[in-house]
Design an enzyme around this catalytic site. Sequence first.
Site, PDB file in Angstrom:
ATOM      1  CE  LYS A   1      -8.989   1.034   0.642  1.00 38.31           C
ATOM      2  NZ  LYS A   1     -10.390   0.921   0.327  1.00 38.31           N
TER       3      LYS A   1
ATOM      4  CG  HIS B   1     -11.756   5.993   5.432  1.00 38.97           C
ATOM      5  ND1 HIS B   1     -11.227   5.211   4.451  1.00 38.97           N
ATOM      6  CD2 HIS B   1     -12.900   6.507   4.943  1.00 38.97           C
ATOM      7  CE1 HIS B   1     -12.021   5.261   3.402  1.00 38.97           C
ATOM      8  NE2 HIS B   1     -13.050   6.023   3.663  1.00 38.97           N
TER       9      HIS B   1
ATOM     10  CD  GLU C   1     -16.585   4.049  -4.227  1.00 37.09           C
ATOM     11  OE1 GLU C   1     -15.744   4.950  -4.189  1.00 37.09           O
ATOM     12  OE2 GLU C   1     -16.295   2.855  -4.396  1.00 37.09           O
TER      13      GLU C   1
ATOM     14  CG  ASP D   1     -10.752  -0.724  -3.132  1.00 34.95           C
ATOM     15  OD1 ASP D   1      -9.707  -0.430  -2.533  1.00 34.95           O
ATOM     16  OD2 ASP D   1     -11.551   0.119  -3.580  1.00 34.95           O
TER      17      ASP D   1
ATOM     18  CG  HIS E   1     -14.067   0.233   3.649  1.00 31.37           C
ATOM     19  ND1 HIS E   1     -13.133   0.658   4.559  1.00 31.37           N
ATOM     20  CD2 HIS E   1     -13.623   0.641   2.442  1.00 31.37           C
ATOM     21  CE1 HIS E   1     -12.162   1.308   3.918  1.00 31.37           C
ATOM     22  NE2 HIS E   1     -12.442   1.301   2.639  1.00 31.37           N
TER      23      HIS E   1
ATOM     24  CE  LYS F   1     -13.866   2.147  -7.331  1.00 32.68           C
ATOM     25  NZ  LYS F   1     -14.080   3.352  -6.498  1.00 32.68           N
TER      26      LYS F   1
HETATM   27  P1  NAP Z   1       0.770   8.475  -3.865  1.00 32.97           P
HETATM   28  O1  NAP Z   1      -0.003   9.688  -4.230  1.00 32.97           O
HETATM   29  O2  NAP Z   1       1.402   7.663  -4.956  1.00 32.97           O
HETATM   30  O3  NAP Z   1       1.922   8.949  -2.864  1.00 32.97           O
HETATM   31  C1  NAP Z   1       2.977   8.113  -2.480  1.00 32.97           C
HETATM   32  C2  NAP Z   1       3.914   8.869  -1.564  1.00 32.97           C
HETATM   33  O4  NAP Z   1       4.986   7.996  -1.218  1.00 32.97           O
HETATM   34  C3  NAP Z   1       4.533  10.097  -2.205  1.00 32.97           C
HETATM   35  O5  NAP Z   1       4.669  11.103  -1.214  1.00 32.97           O
HETATM   36  C4  NAP Z   1       5.899   9.597  -2.631  1.00 32.97           C
HETATM   37  O6  NAP Z   1       6.764  10.686  -2.726  1.00 32.97           O
HETATM   38  C5  NAP Z   1       6.232   8.650  -1.474  1.00 32.97           C
HETATM   39  N1  NAP Z   1       7.219   7.622  -1.816  1.00 32.97           N
HETATM   40  C6  NAP Z   1       7.200   6.772  -2.867  1.00 32.97           C
HETATM   41  N2  NAP Z   1       8.285   5.963  -2.832  1.00 32.97           N
HETATM   42  C7  NAP Z   1       8.989   6.312  -1.725  1.00 32.97           C
HETATM   43  C8  NAP Z   1      10.194   5.846  -1.148  1.00 32.97           C
HETATM   44  N3  NAP Z   1      10.928   4.863  -1.691  1.00 32.97           N
HETATM   45  N4  NAP Z   1      10.610   6.423  -0.001  1.00 32.97           N
HETATM   46  C9  NAP Z   1       9.913   7.427   0.569  1.00 32.97           C
HETATM   47  N5  NAP Z   1       8.761   7.895   0.073  1.00 32.97           N
HETATM   48  C10 NAP Z   1       8.308   7.353  -1.072  1.00 32.97           C
HETATM   49  O7  NAP Z   1      -0.090   7.465  -2.997  1.00 32.97           O
HETATM   50  P2  NAP Z   1      -1.370   7.797  -2.091  1.00 32.97           P
HETATM   51  O8  NAP Z   1      -2.572   7.761  -2.949  1.00 32.97           O
HETATM   52  O9  NAP Z   1      -1.104   9.006  -1.277  1.00 32.97           O
HETATM   53  O10 NAP Z   1      -1.441   6.500  -1.166  1.00 32.97           O
HETATM   54  C11 NAP Z   1      -0.591   6.308  -0.050  1.00 32.97           C
HETATM   55  C12 NAP Z   1      -1.056   5.075   0.727  1.00 32.97           C
HETATM   56  O11 NAP Z   1      -2.378   5.303   1.187  1.00 32.97           O
HETATM   57  C13 NAP Z   1      -1.133   3.790  -0.102  1.00 32.97           C
HETATM   58  O12 NAP Z   1      -0.843   2.697   0.732  1.00 32.97           O
HETATM   59  C14 NAP Z   1      -2.588   3.730  -0.527  1.00 32.97           C
HETATM   60  O13 NAP Z   1      -3.009   2.409  -0.784  1.00 32.97           O
HETATM   61  C15 NAP Z   1      -3.244   4.282   0.705  1.00 32.97           C
HETATM   62  N6  NAP Z   1      -4.557   4.880   0.473  1.00 32.97           N
HETATM   63  C16 NAP Z   1      -4.715   5.938  -0.360  1.00 32.97           C
HETATM   64  C17 NAP Z   1      -5.979   6.493  -0.541  1.00 32.97           C
HETATM   65  C18 NAP Z   1      -6.169   7.696  -1.417  1.00 32.97           C
HETATM   66  O14 NAP Z   1      -7.323   8.162  -1.500  1.00 32.97           O
HETATM   67  N7  NAP Z   1      -5.158   8.235  -2.055  1.00 32.97           N
HETATM   68  C19 NAP Z   1      -7.091   5.945   0.131  1.00 32.97           C
HETATM   69  C20 NAP Z   1      -6.908   4.866   0.986  1.00 32.97           C
HETATM   70  C21 NAP Z   1      -5.642   4.341   1.150  1.00 32.97           C
HETATM   71  P3  NAP Z   1       8.137  10.629  -3.581  1.00 32.97           P
HETATM   72  O15 NAP Z   1       7.803  10.063  -4.918  1.00 32.97           O
HETATM   73  O16 NAP Z   1       8.601  12.031  -3.578  1.00 32.97           O
HETATM   74  O17 NAP Z   1       9.038   9.733  -2.810  1.00 32.97           O
END
Ligand code: NAP
Length: 484
Positions: A148, A178, A216, A235, A240, A331
């Site tokens: 998402k 989730h 939350e 969000d 959800h 929140k």
């Molecule tokens: P994040 O911490 O910013 O991580 C992003 C990842 O993408 C990093 O591994 C980054 O590594 C990689 N990346 C960025 N640009 C890239 C590119 N051009 N090519 C290949 N890899 C690239 O984000 P996140 O929080 O993990 O979230 C990831 C996804 O899950 C998003 O869609 C977010 O909306 C969703 N999500 C996250 C959460 C959460 O709790 N974090 C919850 C629900 C949904 P590099 O910079 O090394 O490339």
Amino acid sequence: MASRVIPVDPFDLVIFGGTGDLARRKILPALFRRFVAGQIEGDVRLIGAARSEMDRDGYRTMVRAAIAEFGGEEEGRKKDLAAFLEMLDFVTIDARGTTGWAELAGKMRPGRIQAFYFSVAPVLFGDLAKRLHKHGMANQASRIVVEKPFGRDLETARDLNRVLARHFEERQIYRIDHYLGKETVQNLMAIRFGNVLFEPLWNSQYVDHIQITVAESVGVGGRGDYYDRSGAMRDMVQNHLMQLLCLIAMEPPAKFDPDAVRDEKLKVIRALDPVKATDVVRGQYEAHEDRPDYRTQVDNPDSLTESFVALKVHISNWRWAGTPFYLRTGKRLRERASEIAVVFKDAPHSIFGADAGRHRNILTIRLQPNEGIELGVTIKEPGPGGMRLIDVPLDMTFAEALGPEEADFPDAYERLIMDVIRGNQTLFMRGDEVEAAWAWTDPIIAGWAESGGAPLPYASGSSGPDDALMLMHRDGRRWREIKP
Ligand code: NAP
């Protein structure tokens, strides 16, 4: 009673964004726990992929630290951890460029399940799908997992569906929510459709109203930039809360198979009435002690984004006509607590007289914390003082009924990732479901933009704006207290 774990077939799983927050906090610890449980075994390869310059050993070191922090690495599991880390590999790749793609294609092994987890910003989803196709990895054995948010309105969700559909069939696309992976949410279906007790009462003749709360206690934290462009409606509600609403309100599917279940959920969304402006309350949290207010936290002094929303919703079909559904999420509320409460109507006639007071059966499905189900029933207060009635819970706390081992639920991500490998889409959203949810949500958000009004302030640590309480009070009802 030991749990029965059936190992999944060998697979290759690529985690795009394998160095990101979600991968470190949820995906990799979930895979580790399934490995410890014996569900992942044999010749499995888990390949992290991101732009970072990192080799396999560097990635293993990063994952080891992530599991220590988020996965509960205990003394006895150290041997497991070493074996798990052996499965890991890493490719430096750019979703928008040419770097790494040939190398990744070379690592994928024909003849086994191939899954690609898109744990990157949604703007990259299309790039990933396109390059997977170009490099021969979009084949019959492959499937993609999409995080998402899935679009920010109907138009962007449609575009995204179209882009993915160019290279993958719907049966290969796993859109994660989730909440659907939570044990209690699935138990909701088991309770409804596995017992004769509830289903005859599951309609507007017997149900007064239903409340869905996802509260939350934290603020927007480090996600301020994303959140301020999204808000509680996009969000939380569009995905959800809508999914919970669907599961609670849907008709019994003919069988428990992905499309039968999703067809029924879709019918619920399509039967939702448009929401009147007077039936929605949005709020924004204020500062509290040393905690900043919403606007300071997102660094946008004029922000009109809601950190809280409450709605009264009607479903226009035979089963639910006349039974309102009250939804709220926000929140910085009093506690972190999520639950669904099915509030049944009063008994048609009280033989105990007015003094006995008003007593209602309430079925509560707790999602977090302490997943469990509770049925409130009316009994006689013990003692010789006459026929006084009290409400007590018939508590179905799973830990007591099943024993602690069986009630040690896997995290939602554990279940969902295993479902991807097993090829079971029941707990994933179909493209048309997501679009229908946006089609219902969009006019509410557009109404706010047109009105130009601001969300109502609410105190941090409260239950939200007073108007949200009024939403129920004016109907002679009240929200259940938010408690852990
Ligand atoms: P994040 O911490 O910013 O991580 C992003 C990842 O993408 C990093 O591994 C980054 O590594 C990689 N990346 C960025 N640009 C890239 C590119 N051009 N090519 C290949 N890899 C690239 O984000 P996140 O929080 O993990 O979230 C990831 C996804 O899950 C998003 O869609 C977010 O909306 C969703 N999500 C996250 C959460 C959460 O709790 N974090 C919850 C629900 C949904 P590099 O910079 O090394 O490339």
